[in-house]
Motif scaffolding. Structure first.
Motif, mmCIF file in Angstrom:
data_model
loop_
_atom_site.group_PDB
_atom_site.id
_atom_site.type_symbol
_atom_site.label_atom_id
_atom_site.label_comp_id
_atom_site.label_asym_id
_atom_site.label_seq_id
_atom_site.Cartn_x
_atom_site.Cartn_y
_atom_site.Cartn_z
ATOM 1 N N SER A 490 0.854 -1.194 0.000
ATOM 2 C CA SER A 490 0.000 0.000 0.000
ATOM 3 C C SER A 490 0.879 1.229 0.000
ATOM 4 C CB SER A 490 -0.933 0.015 1.213
ATOM 5 O OG SER A 490 -0.195 0.055 2.413
ATOM 6 N N GLY A 491 0.338 2.323 -0.479
ATOM 7 C CA GLY A 491 1.076 3.570 -0.536
ATOM 8 C C GLY A 491 0.765 4.458 0.654
ATOM 9 N N PRO A 492 1.283 5.689 0.644
ATOM 10 C CA PRO A 492 1.035 6.616 1.748
ATOM 11 C C PRO A 492 -0.420 7.047 1.868
ATOM 12 C CG PRO A 492 2.155 7.722 -0.057
ATOM 13 C CD PRO A 492 2.155 6.268 -0.379
ATOM 14 N N SER A 493 -1.167 6.937 0.767
ATOM 15 C CA SER A 493 -2.595 7.257 0.794
ATOM 16 C C SER A 493 -3.390 5.975 0.630
ATOM 17 C CB SER A 493 -2.952 8.235 -0.320
ATOM 18 O OG SER A 493 -2.274 9.461 -0.148
ATOM 19 N N ARG A 494 -4.497 5.879 1.346
ATOM 20 C CA ARG A 494 -5.343 4.689 1.249
ATOM 21 C C ARG A 494 -6.767 5.062 1.630
ATOM 22 N NH1 ARG A 494 -2.428 1.312 5.879
ATOM 23 N NH2 ARG A 494 -0.679 2.454 5.032
ATOM 24 N N VAL A 495 -7.713 4.247 1.189
ATOM 25 C CA VAL A 495 -9.085 4.436 1.640
ATOM 26 C C VAL A 495 -9.224 3.766 3.005
ATOM 27 C CG1 VAL A 495 -10.072 4.599 -0.665
ATOM 28 C CG2 VAL A 495 -9.799 2.346 0.393
ATOM 29 N N LYS A 496 -10.282 4.114 3.725
ATOM 30 C CA LYS A 496 -10.463 3.571 5.072
ATOM 31 C C LYS A 496 -10.703 2.061 5.062
ATOM 32 C CE LYS A 496 -12.340 7.649 7.448
ATOM 33 N NZ LYS A 496 -13.461 8.128 8.291
ATOM 34 N N LYS A 497 -11.431 1.606 4.081
ATOM 35 C CA LYS A 497 -11.773 0.188 4.031
ATOM 36 C C LYS A 497 -10.551 -0.638 3.673
ATOM 37 C CE LYS A 497 -15.111 -3.044 1.987
ATOM 38 N NZ LYS A 497 -16.275 -3.162 1.084
ATOM 39 N N ASN A 498 -10.359 -1.730 4.422
ATOM 40 C CA ASN A 498 -9.243 -2.623 4.148
ATOM 41 C C ASN A 498 -9.776 -4.039 3.941
ATOM 42 O OD1 ASN A 498 -6.517 -3.286 3.807
ATOM 43 N ND2 ASN A 498 -6.300 -3.904 5.935
ATOM 44 N N VAL A 499 -9.300 -4.693 2.900
ATOM 45 C CA VAL A 499 -9.716 -6.068 2.588
ATOM 46 C C VAL A 499 -8.475 -6.955 2.658
ATOM 47 C CG1 VAL A 499 -10.788 -7.597 0.914
ATOM 48 C CG2 VAL A 499 -11.566 -5.218 1.099
ATOM 49 N N GLU A 500 -8.501 -7.957 3.541
ATOM 50 C CA GLU A 500 -7.353 -8.834 3.745
ATOM 51 C C GLU A 500 -7.742 -10.289 3.492
ATOM 52 O OE1 GLU A 500 -4.750 -6.908 7.219
ATOM 53 O OE2 GLU A 500 -6.817 -7.315 7.829
ATOM 54 N N ARG A 501 -6.759 -11.079 3.091
ATOM 55 C CA ARG A 501 -6.992 -12.499 2.816
ATOM 56 C C ARG A 501 -6.051 -13.351 3.667
ATOM 57 N NH1 ARG A 501 -9.919 -13.989 -1.676
ATOM 58 N NH2 ARG A 501 -10.729 -12.237 -2.874
ATOM 59 N N TYR A 502 -6.645 -14.255 4.400
ATOM 60 C CA TYR A 502 -5.876 -15.226 5.170
ATOM 61 C C TYR A 502 -5.888 -16.553 4.422
ATOM 62 C CZ TYR A 502 -5.654 -12.168 9.269
ATOM 63 O OH TYR A 502 -5.388 -11.138 10.140
ATOM 64 N N LYS A 503 -4.704 -17.122 4.236
ATOM 65 C CA LYS A 503 -4.567 -18.377 3.499
ATOM 66 C C LYS A 503 -4.404 -19.559 4.461
ATOM 67 C CE LYS A 503 -4.055 -16.397 -0.676
ATOM 68 N NZ LYS A 503 -4.896 -16.665 -1.865
ATOM 69 N N ASN A 504 -4.907 -20.704 4.059
ATOM 70 C CA ASN A 504 -4.668 -21.978 4.759
ATOM 71 C C ASN A 504 -5.047 -21.917 6.243
ATOM 72 O OD1 ASN A 504 -3.503 -23.075 2.345
ATOM 73 N ND2 ASN A 504 -1.597 -21.968 2.860
ATOM 74 N N VAL A 505 -6.205 -21.351 6.532
ATOM 75 C CA VAL A 505 -6.672 -21.250 7.918
ATOM 76 C C VAL A 505 -7.412 -22.546 8.305
ATOM 77 C CG1 VAL A 505 -8.146 -19.975 9.513
ATOM 78 C CG2 VAL A 505 -6.876 -18.746 7.727
#
Length: 532
Positions: A490-505
């Motif tokens: 990610s860069g110095p600017s971002r939107v508030k919403k964050n989408v993350e992916r967890y693998k092999n849970v």
């Protein structure tokens, strides 16, 4: 020889970031202008430099970013003025002055174009270097800007100051004027995540849209541009948007780290997903239209002694209360002919992550009764390391800075926190249906949504709190073992919403979620620090 556009754009973006507050403060009613950074190289010459008593008076150097401090330094006798001319292929270059301050050497040049050449295109110098008496060459960075009053192109080019308090002869060589036009190619509108856009442009025949993330009336568009990365950077190829009446929609653009060929780009538009579907999408890039193969050579004698002697330094003492509030320990106040700098001492022990790391987006300096806006910045330290500082442009030069009262005013704070000793949320067994958990942190309600997408466990975070700025990386526990989401740059600017992916849970294990690193605004964190 092709110009190094990548270095050029990096130079101008760096300079824009560093000087943007100075531009706002000038209150000049400048028209939107085209800027081109240039990697500047100066080499040997055949013209002897003769200082001019009054050179370049009619040229508006103050219109350039950082130009006022250079002219102020020259007016106070720091550096050398020149009035050196060299003509090649109908274009005349003039070296107008050189100023050093122990950190940087800045060279002022002006260019008069051949008769009949249109200056409306972006114009830059292909190459410039400075060569010292030992034959060591150094590239310079800068850009040219058209000065309407004089009809000339003005530029201030910068390199590291190797002169210090010595006198040296330098050979200066500049080569080639190149002209660039902005090109636009209309694309289909309303593209979705996963779409591949055919551009019809040879250097990048396709663009793959990776994601569209909407949050608080902003839309982050991430995409991969196929092609040769240096070529794409040289062309400054990006997506653009226009409203139905043809008005361009501005975007905050970041080129992200990339382990694939081509470029990985993030753009944040101040629009909604619905507006994105209706807006006119196009591809914009720069195309070189012409090169004038001019070569200019000069010999310069530069004396850094007076500028070096004028540098004022004072060791700073930061109180314990100031350290605890800011997480910083100020090292020294440095005043040079080109800038005022407040160096920050590196001391990781001052920062306790549970209490938050603080950064200030507003930095002001009171110099007597005058207020100057500045910014947090970095400068090259030892080796490949960077040193932190606050930098300002002085409104005037005082002969005795020790008697000038000065205060540092910091505000508009951003706080980053992470505490895995608490703040854990127990998750139900994930399914393809979206489930929700929520936590309250520092007065902010932060909801999380989690669900399965294929084999991945997706976690979304967002908040309606005006103070909330986002989560950069959460952490999950599976039967007591910490696991982390897939890394997404990610860069110095971002939107508030964050989408993350967890693998092999392990979906049958006990799953707990921690916000990890979260950011928020703290308008109450303001401080005034006496410096002098």
């Amino acid at each position: 020889m092709k110009p190094d556009y990548d270095a050029m754009w990096n130079a101008i973006e760096k300079e824009v970031t560093k000087r943007k507050l100075e531009m706002k403060e000038s209150n000049s009613n400048m028209q939107k202008r085209k800027l081109v950074p240039a990697a500047v190289v100066f080499a040997c010459c055949m013209i002897v430099a003769v200082p001019a008593a009054v050179a370049g008076v009619a040229l508006n150097w103050d219109s350039l970013m950082g130009g006022k401090t250079v002219t102020t330094a020259l007016d106070n006798g720091f550096g050398q003025r020149y009035d050196l001319h060299a003509k090649s292929e109908g274009a005349t270059m003039t070296v107008n002055g050189v100023v050093t301050d122990g950190e940087k050497m800045k060279v002022m040049v002006s260019v008069e174009l051949p008769e009949g050449v249109n200056q409306s295109d972006i114009i830059g110098i292909k190459q410039m270097t400075m060569k010292d008496e030992s034959g060591n060459s150094t590239k310079l960075n800068g850009y040219l800007k058209y000065d309407q009053a004089s009809g000339k192109l003005l530029g201030i080019y910068e390199m590291k100051d190797e002169l210090k308090d010595k006198k040296k002869s330098y050979a200066l060589e500049a080569e080639g004027l190149f002209f660039i036009n902005n090109k636009e190619v209309s694309l289909k509108s309303g593209v979705k995540a996963g779409d591949i856009i055919d551009t019809g442009v040879k250097m990048s025949p396709s663009i793959q849209v990776e994601s569209l993330i909407e949050s608080n009336n902003q839309l982050e568009v991430r995409y991969r541009i196929k092609g040769d990365a240096p070529t794409l950077n040289n062309a400054y190829l990006r997506l653009g948007l226009k409203t139905s009446d043809g008005k361009e929609i501005n975007a905050n653009t970041t080129v992200l780290p990339n382990d694939q060929s081509g470029l990985y780009v993030s753009q944040i538009f101040n629009i909604t997903a619905q507006e994105w579907d209706k807006a006119g999408l196009y591809l914009k890039y720069n195309e070189e239209t012409k090169v004038i193969p001019s070569k200019w050579n000069f010999n310069l004698k530069v004396d850094g002694k007076k500028a070096s002697e004028a540098i004022y330094k004072r060791k700073l003492v930061t109180t314990k209360a100031e350290q605890e509030q800011t997480g910083q320990k100020l090292d020294q106040l440095v005043i040079t002919p080109l800038e005022i700098r407040i160096d920050i001492q590196k001391d990781p022990s001052l920062v306790a992550p549970k209490n938050g790391r603080v950064s200030y987006n507003s930095a002001r300096l009171m110099i007597g009764e005058q207020e100057v806006k500045g910014s947090f910045g970095l400068k090259m330290g030892e080796g490949d390391k960077f040193d932190e500082m606050y930098a300002f442009q002085s409104p005037e030069w005082f002969k005795d800075w020790s008697k000038v009262p000065m205060k540092l005013l910091l505000g508009d704070a951003t706080v980053s926190k992470r505490d895995t000793s608490k703040h854990w949320m127990v998750l139900n067994k994930p399914t393809t249906n979206k489930q929700h958990v929520e936590i309250r942190l520092d007065g902010m309600d932060i909801p999380f949504t989690y669900y399965l997408e294929g084999k991945d466990l997706v976690v979304e975070s967002d908040s309606d709190s005006p103070q909330f700025l986002g989560i950069s990386q959460s952490v999950m526990r599976s039967n007591g073992t910490d696991i982390y989401p897939e890394y997404v740059p990610s860069g110095p600017s971002r939107v508030k919403k964050n989408v993350e992916r967890y693998k092999n849970v392990d979906l049958n294990s006990k799953l707990e979620l921690n916000p990890g690193f979260y950011y928020y605004k703290d308008p109450t964190n303001q401080i005034e620090i006496k410096l002098n």
